[in-house]
Design a protein around this motif. Structure first.
Motif, PDB file in Angstrom:
ATOM      1  N   ALA A 125      15.908  -3.970 -13.867  1.00 33.97           N
ATOM      2  CA  ALA A 125      16.267  -2.438 -14.284  1.00 33.97           C
ATOM      3  C   ALA A 125      15.226  -1.931 -13.401  1.00 33.97           C
ATOM      4  CB  ALA A 125      16.051  -2.423 -15.964  1.00 33.97           C
ATOM      5  N   THR A 126      14.036  -2.372 -13.014  1.00 37.55           N
ATOM      6  CA  THR A 126      12.799  -1.619 -12.515  1.00 37.55           C
ATOM      7  C   THR A 126      13.241  -1.423 -10.903  1.00 37.55           C
ATOM      8  OG1 THR A 126      11.703  -3.667 -11.802  1.00 37.55           O
ATOM      9  CG2 THR A 126      11.243  -2.452 -14.020  1.00 37.55           C
ATOM     10  N   VAL A 127      14.284  -2.322 -10.275  1.00 35.75           N
ATOM     11  CA  VAL A 127      14.508  -2.345  -8.805  1.00 35.75           C
ATOM     12  C   VAL A 127      15.877  -1.513  -8.901  1.00 35.75           C
ATOM     13  CG1 VAL A 127      13.062  -4.174  -8.181  1.00 35.75           C
ATOM     14  CG2 VAL A 127      15.308  -4.870  -8.922  1.00 35.75           C
ATOM     15  N   LYS A 128      15.917  -0.545  -8.033  1.00 38.41           N
ATOM     16  CA  LYS A 128      17.224   0.014  -7.766  1.00 38.41           C
ATOM     17  C   LYS A 128      17.938  -0.303  -6.585  1.00 38.41           C
ATOM     18  CE  LYS A 128      15.740   3.955 -10.422  1.00 38.41           C
ATOM     19  NZ  LYS A 128      14.359   3.659 -10.741  1.00 38.41           N
ATOM     20  N   ILE A 129      18.611  -1.633  -6.725  1.00 40.66           N
ATOM     21  CA  ILE A 129      19.192  -2.242  -5.558  1.00 40.66           C
ATOM     22  C   ILE A 129      20.631  -2.632  -5.941  1.00 40.66           C
ATOM     23  CG2 ILE A 129      17.303  -2.915  -4.326  1.00 40.66           C
ATOM     24  CD1 ILE A 129      18.538  -5.899  -5.862  1.00 40.66           C
ATOM     25  N   LYS A 130      21.415  -2.733  -5.000  1.00 37.81           N
ATOM     26  CA  LYS A 130      22.677  -3.355  -5.181  1.00 37.81           C
ATOM     27  C   LYS A 130      22.627  -4.671  -4.583  1.00 37.81           C
ATOM     28  CE  LYS A 130      27.640  -2.796  -5.450  1.00 37.81           C
ATOM     29  NZ  LYS A 130      27.408  -3.762  -6.644  1.00 37.81           N
ATOM     30  N   GLY A 131      22.554  -5.576  -5.469  1.00 44.00           N
ATOM     31  CA  GLY A 131      22.332  -7.325  -5.243  1.00 44.00           C
ATOM     32  C   GLY A 131      22.062  -8.052  -6.484  1.00 44.00           C
ATOM     33  N   ARG A 132      21.091  -8.791  -6.506  1.00 41.15           N
ATOM     34  CA  ARG A 132      20.565  -9.348  -7.567  1.00 41.15           C
ATOM     35  C   ARG A 132      19.206  -9.980  -7.523  1.00 41.15           C
ATOM     36  NH1 ARG A 132      22.041 -15.740  -7.184  1.00 41.15           N
ATOM     37  NH2 ARG A 132      21.382 -16.316  -5.063  1.00 41.15           N
ATOM     38  N   VAL A 133      18.728  -9.930  -8.702  1.00 48.29           N
ATOM     39  CA  VAL A 133      17.198 -10.610  -9.033  1.00 48.29           C
ATOM     40  C   VAL A 133      17.211 -11.882  -9.589  1.00 48.29           C
ATOM     41  CG1 VAL A 133      14.875 -10.067 -10.068  1.00 48.29           C
ATOM     42  CG2 VAL A 133      16.324  -8.131  -9.118  1.00 48.29           C
ATOM     43  N   VAL A 134      16.514 -12.628  -8.935  1.00 45.77           N
ATOM     44  CA  VAL A 134      16.671 -14.298  -9.500  1.00 45.77           C
ATOM     45  C   VAL A 134      15.005 -14.620  -9.939  1.00 45.77           C
ATOM     46  CG1 VAL A 134      16.950 -16.712  -8.720  1.00 45.77           C
ATOM     47  CG2 VAL A 134      18.435 -14.903  -8.041  1.00 45.77           C
ATOM     48  N   VAL A 135      14.791 -15.060 -11.077  1.00 45.12           N
ATOM     49  CA  VAL A 135      13.387 -15.721 -11.233  1.00 45.12           C
ATOM     50  C   VAL A 135      13.795 -17.208 -11.374  1.00 45.12           C
ATOM     51  CG1 VAL A 135      11.621 -15.616 -13.136  1.00 45.12           C
ATOM     52  CG2 VAL A 135      12.811 -13.383 -12.441  1.00 45.12           C
ATOM     53  N   GLN A 136      12.688 -18.057 -10.672  1.00 41.63           N
ATOM     54  CA  GLN A 136      12.900 -19.193 -10.832  1.00 41.63           C
ATOM     55  C   GLN A 136      11.376 -20.011 -10.874  1.00 41.63           C
ATOM     56  OE1 GLN A 136      15.791 -21.394  -7.748  1.00 41.63           O
ATOM     57  NE2 GLN A 136      13.461 -22.221  -7.075  1.00 41.63           N
ATOM     58  N   ILE A 137      11.650 -21.126 -11.622  1.00 34.93           N
ATOM     59  CA  ILE A 137      10.303 -21.762 -11.906  1.00 34.93           C
ATOM     60  C   ILE A 137      10.572 -23.194 -11.588  1.00 34.93           C
ATOM     61  CG2 ILE A 137       8.247 -22.477 -13.344  1.00 34.93           C
ATOM     62  CD1 ILE A 137       8.733 -19.905 -14.996  1.00 34.93           C
ATOM     63  N   LYS A 138      10.056 -23.808 -10.704  1.00 38.24           N
ATOM     64  CA  LYS A 138      10.052 -25.274 -10.436  1.00 38.24           C
ATOM     65  C   LYS A 138       8.664 -25.771 -10.823  1.00 38.24           C
ATOM     66  CE  LYS A 138      13.083 -25.513  -6.373  1.00 38.24           C
ATOM     67  NZ  LYS A 138      13.200 -25.488  -4.902  1.00 38.24           N
ATOM     68  N   SER A 139       9.007 -27.042 -11.536  1.00 38.10           N
ATOM     69  CA  SER A 139       7.514 -27.681 -11.731  1.00 38.10           C
ATOM     70  C   SER A 139       7.595 -29.277 -11.783  1.00 38.10           C
ATOM     71  CB  SER A 139       7.097 -27.310 -13.324  1.00 38.10           C
ATOM     72  OG  SER A 139       7.658 -28.143 -14.129  1.00 38.10           O
ATOM     73  N   GLU A 140       6.150 -29.766 -12.053  1.00 34.15           N
ATOM     74  CA  GLU A 140       5.997 -31.190 -12.030  1.00 34.15           C
ATOM     75  C   GLU A 140       6.304 -31.698 -13.593  1.00 34.15           C
ATOM     76  OE1 GLU A 140       5.482 -32.963  -9.250  1.00 34.15           O
ATOM     77  OE2 GLU A 140       5.850 -31.167  -8.103  1.00 34.15           O
ATOM     78  N   GLY A 141       6.161 -30.659 -14.486  1.00 33.48           N
ATOM     79  CA  GLY A 141       6.175 -31.041 -16.138  1.00 33.48           C
ATOM     80  C   GLY A 141       7.619 -31.594 -16.554  1.00 33.48           C
ATOM     81  N   PRO A 142       7.608 -31.803 -17.853  1.00 30.00           N
ATOM     82  CA  PRO A 142       8.779 -32.048 -18.406  1.00 30.00           C
ATOM     83  C   PRO A 142      10.153 -31.093 -18.008  1.00 30.00           C
ATOM     84  CG  PRO A 142       7.306 -32.006 -19.902  1.00 30.00           C
ATOM     85  CD  PRO A 142       6.584 -31.383 -18.641  1.00 30.00           C
ATOM     86  N   VAL A 143       9.760 -29.967 -17.839  1.00 34.81           N
ATOM     87  CA  VAL A 143      10.788 -29.210 -17.485  1.00 34.81           C
ATOM     88  C   VAL A 143      10.719 -28.781 -16.000  1.00 34.81           C
ATOM     89  CG1 VAL A 143      11.698 -26.569 -17.538  1.00 34.81           C
ATOM     90  CG2 VAL A 143      10.983 -27.731 -19.634  1.00 34.81           C
ATOM     91  N   LYS A 144      11.902 -29.374 -15.278  1.00 34.06           N
ATOM     92  CA  LYS A 144      11.748 -29.458 -13.616  1.00 34.06           C
ATOM     93  C   LYS A 144      12.122 -28.145 -12.995  1.00 34.06           C
ATOM     94  CE  LYS A 144      10.846 -33.972 -14.131  1.00 34.06           C
ATOM     95  NZ  LYS A 144       9.649 -33.890 -14.258  1.00 34.06           N
ATOM     96  N   LEU A 145      12.994 -27.592 -13.595  1.00 39.14           N
ATOM     97  CA  LEU A 145      13.734 -26.329 -13.022  1.00 39.14           C
ATOM     98  C   LEU A 145      14.132 -25.334 -13.965  1.00 39.14           C
ATOM     99  CD1 LEU A 145      14.706 -24.683 -10.469  1.00 39.14           C
ATOM    100  CD2 LEU A 145      16.716 -25.867 -10.597  1.00 39.14           C
ATOM    101  N   ALA A 146      13.662 -24.242 -14.097  1.00 37.91           N
ATOM    102  CA  ALA A 146      14.399 -23.267 -14.747  1.00 37.91           C
ATOM    103  C   ALA A 146      14.851 -21.930 -13.957  1.00 37.91           C
ATOM    104  CB  ALA A 146      13.557 -22.611 -16.049  1.00 37.91           C
ATOM    105  N   MET A 147      15.971 -21.402 -14.141  1.00 38.63           N
ATOM    106  CA  MET A 147      16.430 -20.140 -13.249  1.00 38.63           C
ATOM    107  C   MET A 147      17.492 -19.378 -14.052  1.00 38.63           C
ATOM    108  SD  MET A 147      18.281 -21.174  -9.693  1.00 38.63           S
ATOM    109  CE  MET A 147      19.097 -19.834  -8.574  1.00 38.63           C
ATOM    110  N   VAL A 148      16.953 -17.780 -13.742  1.00 37.23           N
ATOM    111  CA  VAL A 148      17.503 -16.788 -14.433  1.00 37.23           C
ATOM    112  C   VAL A 148      18.198 -15.912 -13.301  1.00 37.23           C
ATOM    113  CG1 VAL A 148      16.761 -17.284 -16.822  1.00 37.23           C
ATOM    114  CG2 VAL A 148      15.476 -15.735 -15.138  1.00 37.23           C
ATOM    115  N   GLU A 149      19.032 -15.224 -13.459  1.00 41.32           N
ATOM    116  CA  GLU A 149      19.583 -14.415 -12.626  1.00 41.32           C
ATOM    117  C   GLU A 149      20.139 -12.801 -13.244  1.00 41.32           C
ATOM    118  OE1 GLU A 149      22.177 -15.985  -9.483  1.00 41.32           O
ATOM    119  OE2 GLU A 149      23.466 -14.163 -10.315  1.00 41.32           O
ATOM    120  N   CYS A 150      19.843 -11.686 -12.814  1.00 45.44           N
ATOM    121  CA  CYS A 150      20.519 -10.616 -13.175  1.00 45.44           C
ATOM    122  C   CYS A 150      21.078  -9.853 -12.239  1.00 45.44           C
ATOM    123  CB  CYS A 150      19.547  -9.640 -14.176  1.00 45.44           C
ATOM    124  SG  CYS A 150      20.297  -8.412 -14.806  1.00 45.44           S
ATOM    125  N   THR A 151      22.173  -9.490 -12.045  1.00 47.41           N
ATOM    126  CA  THR A 151      22.785  -8.729 -10.968  1.00 47.41           C
ATOM    127  C   THR A 151      22.811  -7.156 -11.188  1.00 47.41           C
ATOM    128  OG1 THR A 151      25.091  -8.478 -11.786  1.00 47.41           O
ATOM    129  CG2 THR A 151      24.590 -10.562 -10.626  1.00 47.41           C
TER     130      THR A 151
END
Ligand SMILES: [Zn+2]
Length: 303
Positions: free
Chosen positions: A62-88
């Motif tokens: 909501a802070t970026v005024k674009i046509k497209g998508r924003v992706v937030v991703q965390i990769k890690s060596e811990g028990p949670v390997k990958l988390a990915m969220v997206e908002c268009t």
């Protein structure tokens, strides 16, 4: 300031302060969050982290005024390997995480243990642009919100405060950001920021989860001149399709695809976001590569 009486459960509302160069956003997600949780049996601690990330990406988009998508991703060596969220830019969200299912995840695990060595990657893809923008920030040991505050501080040099809370029912978020100001008196602007962010920091998780935007802003900022805008609806959606999976198989190449077919009888691809399963048998795969060869023939005739 009036509360919005819309029954839409998933929404984001922007607000501004008329007496200070500060903008804000209020967020509540219920149905879209339930759509994510219904697709995988996430451990409780991972639910809160993934929910906070989903709140974060909606606030960020909501802070970026674009046509497209924003992706937030965390990769890690811990028990949670990958988390990915997206908002268009159409206000659709989706999310998933992968974790080590053989070991139990402690309900009180610290973020930096859960996602040890993790880095948050923020990608902004503008439709039609050749290169996406990507920003990286190390995980803050406290929370997703603190990590995102650091990102804003580093990338935009704008003072930002973010509150995020997620449980098994809802995600709620509050965002405040100091805007570049024309004002000559920087000391005044700083004083406004200190006062307003201090007022906001009195919020409890329970208030954030349970109160509507109007009620919450009135409770926090009743002595300020705060203007709340109309809500924008947010919904879960996944844009995966059989055609996109076929493209992926095409990219894999005929040799590897044939090998998979020989080993498994069919190629099965599951969408990580929505858990939809796509199956391709011998005939389907032959068709993918025959379409490919037709297009090559067509382009050959141009020469
Ligand atoms: Zn999907």
């Amino acid at each position: 300031m009036t509360d919005n009486t819309s029954f839409q459960s998933d929404k984001l509302q922007r607000f501004i302060f008329e007496n200070a160069a500060i903008r804000g956003e209020w967020l509540h997600l219920t149905e879209s969050w339930q759509a994510v949780l219904a697709r995988r049996d996430y451990p409780a601690r991972l639910q809160t982290v993934l929910g906070e990330m989903m709140g974060a990406v909606a606030l960020l988009a909501a802070t970026v005024k674009i046509k497209g998508r924003v992706v937030v991703q965390i990769k890690s060596e811990g028990p949670v390997k990958l988390a990915m969220v997206e908002c268009t830019s159409d206000n659709t969200v989706r999310a998933f995480a992968q974790w080590d299912e053989d070991n139990a995840i402690d309900d009180n695990a610290k973020l930096t243990d859960l996602m040890a060595g993790g880095t948050m990657a923020i990608t902004i893809e503008v439709e039609g642009a050749k290169q996406p923008y990507q920003g990286l920030v190390s995980l803050h040991e406290e929370s997703i919100a603190a990590t995102l505050e650091t990102y804003f501080q580093q990338s935009e040099q704008l003072a930002t405060r973010i509150w995020l809370v997620a449980d098994q029912h809802h995600i709620a978020g509050l965002f405040l950001q100091q805007l570049p100001s024309e004002q000559q008196n920087k000391a005044d602007e700083q004083e406004h920021w200190t006062r307003i962010s201090h007022l906001a920091s009195t919020i409890t998780e329970q208030e954030l989860l349970s109160l509507g935007a109007g009620t919450l802003l009135h409770r926090l900022f009743h002595e300020e001149k705060c203007r709340l805008f109309e809500p924008s609806a947010i919904a879960f959606a996944c844009n995966c399709s059989r055609e996109r999976v076929a493209e992926t198989i095409n990219l894999l190449g005929q040799e590897d695809a044939t090998q998979l077919l020989n080993e498994q009888g069919k190629i099965e691809v599951a969408c990580e976001f929505c858990n939809e399963h796509y199956y391709f048998d011998k005939i389907d795969v032959a068709q993918i590569f025959s379409e490919n060869s037709i297009s090559i023939t067509e382009s050959d005739t141009i020469h």
